[in-house]
Design a protein around this motif. Sequence first.
Motif, PDB file in Angstrom:
ATOM      1  N   HIS A 135       0.840  -1.202   0.000  1.00 12.86           N
ATOM      2  CA  HIS A 135       0.000   0.000   0.000  1.00 12.86           C
ATOM      3  C   HIS A 135       0.872   1.248   0.000  1.00 12.86           C
ATOM      4  CE1 HIS A 135      -2.594   3.172   1.622  1.00 12.86           C
ATOM      5  NE2 HIS A 135      -3.625   2.472   1.176  1.00 12.86           N
ATOM      6  N   GLU A 136       1.919   1.245   0.806  1.00 13.83           N
ATOM      7  CA  GLU A 136       2.786   2.417   0.887  1.00 13.83           C
ATOM      8  C   GLU A 136       3.491   2.714  -0.437  1.00 13.83           C
ATOM      9  OE1 GLU A 136       5.485   2.205   4.152  1.00 13.83           O
ATOM     10  OE2 GLU A 136       3.900   1.963   5.651  1.00 13.83           O
ATOM     11  N   VAL A 137       3.950   1.672  -1.114  1.00 14.73           N
ATOM     12  CA  VAL A 137       4.722   1.922  -2.331  1.00 14.73           C
ATOM     13  C   VAL A 137       3.829   2.188  -3.543  1.00 14.73           C
ATOM     14  CG1 VAL A 137       6.647   0.550  -1.462  1.00 14.73           C
ATOM     15  CG2 VAL A 137       4.968  -0.520  -2.971  1.00 14.73           C
ATOM     16  N   LEU A 138       2.566   1.763  -3.480  1.00 15.29           N
ATOM     17  CA  LEU A 138       1.660   1.975  -4.617  1.00 15.29           C
ATOM     18  C   LEU A 138       0.829   3.243  -4.515  1.00 15.29           C
ATOM     19  CD1 LEU A 138       0.158  -1.578  -5.385  1.00 15.29           C
ATOM     20  CD2 LEU A 138       2.001  -0.382  -6.591  1.00 15.29           C
ATOM     21  N   GLN A 139       0.724   3.826  -3.331  1.00  9.78           N
ATOM     22  CA  GLN A 139      -0.238   4.905  -3.143  1.00  9.78           C
ATOM     23  C   GLN A 139       0.070   6.153  -3.972  1.00  9.78           C
ATOM     24  OE1 GLN A 139      -0.380   6.014   0.987  1.00  9.78           O
ATOM     25  NE2 GLN A 139       1.843   6.179   1.191  1.00  9.78           N
TER      26      GLN A 139
ATOM     27  N   PRO B  43      12.564  -7.038  -4.011  1.00 13.72           N
ATOM     28  CA  PRO B  43      11.386  -6.154  -3.966  1.00 13.72           C
ATOM     29  C   PRO B  43      11.167  -5.372  -5.264  1.00 13.72           C
ATOM     30  CG  PRO B  43      13.147  -5.328  -2.549  1.00 13.72           C
ATOM     31  CD  PRO B  43      13.532  -6.718  -2.947  1.00 13.72           C
ATOM     32  N   GLN B  44      12.223  -4.944  -5.929  1.00 15.57           N
ATOM     33  CA  GLN B  44      12.031  -4.182  -7.165  1.00 15.57           C
ATOM     34  C   GLN B  44      11.404  -5.043  -8.254  1.00 15.57           C
ATOM     35  OE1 GLN B  44      12.776  -0.645  -7.752  1.00 15.57           O
ATOM     36  NE2 GLN B  44      11.281  -1.281  -9.288  1.00 15.57           N
TER      37      GLN B  44
ATOM     38  N   LYS C 292      10.759   3.155  -9.721  1.00 13.56           N
ATOM     39  CA  LYS C 292      11.879   2.661  -8.916  1.00 13.56           C
ATOM     40  C   LYS C 292      11.594   2.872  -7.439  1.00 13.56           C
ATOM     41  CE  LYS C 292      16.917   2.965  -8.367  1.00 13.56           C
ATOM     42  NZ  LYS C 292      17.033   1.498  -8.444  1.00 13.56           N
ATOM     43  N   LEU C 293      11.790   1.830  -6.665  1.00 12.53           N
ATOM     44  CA  LEU C 293      11.626   1.923  -5.224  1.00 12.53           C
ATOM     45  C   LEU C 293      12.742   2.778  -4.628  1.00 12.53           C
ATOM     46  CD1 LEU C 293      10.866  -1.812  -4.350  1.00 12.53           C
ATOM     47  CD2 LEU C 293       9.209   0.066  -4.333  1.00 12.53           C
ATOM     48  N   SER C 294      12.401   3.534  -3.589  1.00  9.93           N
ATOM     49  CA  SER C 294      13.433   4.248  -2.857  1.00  9.93           C
ATOM     50  C   SER C 294      14.230   3.245  -2.028  1.00  9.93           C
ATOM     51  CB  SER C 294      12.806   5.294  -1.939  1.00  9.93           C
ATOM     52  OG  SER C 294      12.079   4.665  -0.898  1.00  9.93           O
ATOM     53  N   GLU C 295      15.386   3.675  -1.531  1.00 12.42           N
ATOM     54  CA  GLU C 295      16.220   2.771  -0.737  1.00 12.42           C
ATOM     55  C   GLU C 295      15.493   2.300   0.506  1.00 12.42           C
ATOM     56  OE1 GLU C 295      20.596   2.728   1.508  1.00 12.42           O
ATOM     57  OE2 GLU C 295      20.032   4.371   0.171  1.00 12.42           O
ATOM     58  N   SER C 296      14.754   3.200   1.152  1.00 12.62           N
ATOM     59  CA  SER C 296      14.029   2.803   2.362  1.00 12.62           C
ATOM     60  C   SER C 296      12.891   1.841   2.037  1.00 12.62           C
ATOM     61  CB  SER C 296      13.483   4.040   3.084  1.00 12.62           C
ATOM     62  OG  SER C 296      12.545   4.732   2.272  1.00 12.62           O
ATOM     63  N   GLN C 297      12.210   2.042   0.919  1.00  9.41           N
ATOM     64  CA  GLN C 297      11.129   1.140   0.533  1.00  9.41           C
ATOM     65  C   GLN C 297      11.656  -0.251   0.229  1.00  9.41           C
ATOM     66  OE1 GLN C 297       9.562   3.399  -2.766  1.00  9.41           O
ATOM     67  NE2 GLN C 297       7.856   4.212  -1.544  1.00  9.41           N
TER      68      GLN C 297
ATOM     69  N   THR D 194      14.070  -1.802   1.552  1.00  6.55           N
ATOM     70  CA  THR D 194      14.674  -2.508   2.687  1.00  6.55           C
ATOM     71  C   THR D 194      13.742  -2.655   3.874  1.00  6.55           C
ATOM     72  OG1 THR D 194      15.603  -0.415   3.496  1.00  6.55           O
ATOM     73  CG2 THR D 194      17.008  -1.770   2.080  1.00  6.55           C
ATOM     74  N   ARG D 195      12.498  -2.189   3.739  1.00  2.00           N
ATOM     75  CA  ARG D 195      11.612  -2.210   4.905  1.00  2.00           C
ATOM     76  C   ARG D 195      10.293  -2.899   4.577  1.00  2.00           C
ATOM     77  NH1 ARG D 195       7.732   1.275   6.872  1.00  2.00           N
ATOM     78  NH2 ARG D 195       8.192   2.796   5.256  1.00  2.00           N
ATOM     79  N   VAL D 196      10.035  -3.991   5.247  1.00  2.00           N
ATOM     80  CA  VAL D 196       8.748  -4.684   5.177  1.00  2.00           C
ATOM     81  C   VAL D 196       8.261  -4.848   6.604  1.00  2.00           C
ATOM     82  CG1 VAL D 196       7.537  -6.780   4.496  1.00  2.00           C
ATOM     83  CG2 VAL D 196       9.386  -5.902   3.061  1.00  2.00           C
ATOM     84  N   HIS D 197       6.995  -4.545   6.843  1.00  2.00           N
ATOM     85  CA  HIS D 197       6.452  -4.598   8.204  1.00  2.00           C
ATOM     86  C   HIS D 197       6.597  -5.997   8.807  1.00  2.00           C
ATOM     87  CE1 HIS D 197       4.816  -0.587   7.937  1.00  2.00           C
ATOM     88  NE2 HIS D 197       4.307  -0.892   6.769  1.00  2.00           N
ATOM     89  N   ALA D 198       6.925  -6.034  10.090  1.00  2.00           N
ATOM     90  CA  ALA D 198       7.082  -7.301  10.802  1.00  2.00           C
ATOM     91  C   ALA D 198       6.357  -7.235  12.133  1.00  2.00           C
ATOM     92  CB  ALA D 198       8.569  -7.595  11.024  1.00  2.00           C
ATOM     93  N   SER D 199       6.118  -8.421  12.706  1.00  2.00           N
ATOM     94  CA  SER D 199       5.409  -8.483  13.989  1.00  2.00           C
ATOM     95  C   SER D 199       6.354  -8.822  15.136  1.00  2.00           C
ATOM     96  CB  SER D 199       4.302  -9.547  13.913  1.00  2.00           C
ATOM     97  OG  SER D 199       4.864 -10.829  13.670  1.00  2.00           O
ATOM     98  N   ASP D 200       7.649  -8.939  14.858  1.00  2.00           N
ATOM     99  CA  ASP D 200       8.591  -9.389  15.882  1.00  2.00           C
ATOM    100  C   ASP D 200       8.625  -8.457  17.087  1.00  2.00           C
ATOM    101  OD1 ASP D 200       9.159 -11.419  14.159  1.00  2.00           O
ATOM    102  OD2 ASP D 200      11.044 -10.572  13.431  1.00  2.00           O
TER     103      ASP D 200
END
Length: 315
Positions: free
Chosen positions: A27-31, A168-169, A185-190, A192-198
């Motif tokens: 959602h974050e990368v497509l919005q 991811p790209q 193109k994804l940004s560097e932060s996008q 390398t970051r996927v939500h986790a529940s840890d």
Amino acid sequence: MGRRGLGLCLPSFFVIGPPRTGSSWLHEVLQSHAVLPTVSKETRFFDTHFDRGFKWYSSHFRRRKDGQPIGEIAPTYFVSADARQRISNLPSPARVICIFRNPVERIVSLYRLKSAYGFIPWSFEEALIKDPELLESSRYSTHLRAWQRALGQERVMPALFDDLQRRPQSFVDAVADFVGIARFKLSESQATRVHASDAMTKPRSYFRTHSAMMFADWLKARRLNALVTLFKHSPLLKHVLGGGRSFDEPSRDTWLQLHEYFRPEVEALEVLLGRDLSSWKELDECQLSTTHGYESGHDMLEAVVGRTDASRIVY
């Protein structure tokens, strides 16, 4: 690419989950490249709020610009027969993306999320008995085939969470091509970051957290999403979410039973996708070394996951 068959612009694509497969990240990368529901990410229209009508649903989407497609990222739709039927009955059937993750790891992640947000009060093993979504949403091959039959195989894109994490790209390029978005193109932060529940913990007070979440859902259903957003960014949030003890890891026996329970579904998915998913059928070293964790309820767990009914698996 929105459709006006009902006099309203409707989505031309859906990412239907299941939950905990990277939908928030997507959602974050497509919005910025598609028209997605504003304020509230999930409308729950096709499975929960269908009686509110298409005018209510359409009001969640801002005006399109530059030919951007309209879409919704809705992980709860994956297991919903109602959502599947309603989406297939739209004037022009939408394209649908399903993302699959190691089913046992996904269930643990989903349990932690639902517990942290006050949706369930039970231990992990009790939740496997009392919350059907945990197991049902990991019947990947069964539900994938149902969506393919309803919409047509060419309109359903299966994808793997493993690919999202590793490349991811390339993953986003495939999604963009499928739904009709120009590649970006994804940004560097996008990347390398996927939500986790840890990092999630149990709430300080289940009753307080549960009540707050139910009130938030009540506000969202009445399009009062701005109040929910205001609360999320206020200091009050820390009194509702988190603050409790950390989650234990499932015991070795629990890992083993769940892996065996889902083995037929995973093997059926291997056939459907033409992919080797051996890593999903084997415990890793961390899981094998777990000798303690959720300590109660093993008899209940065996009643649910001790035997898989292979006749339910659709090859």
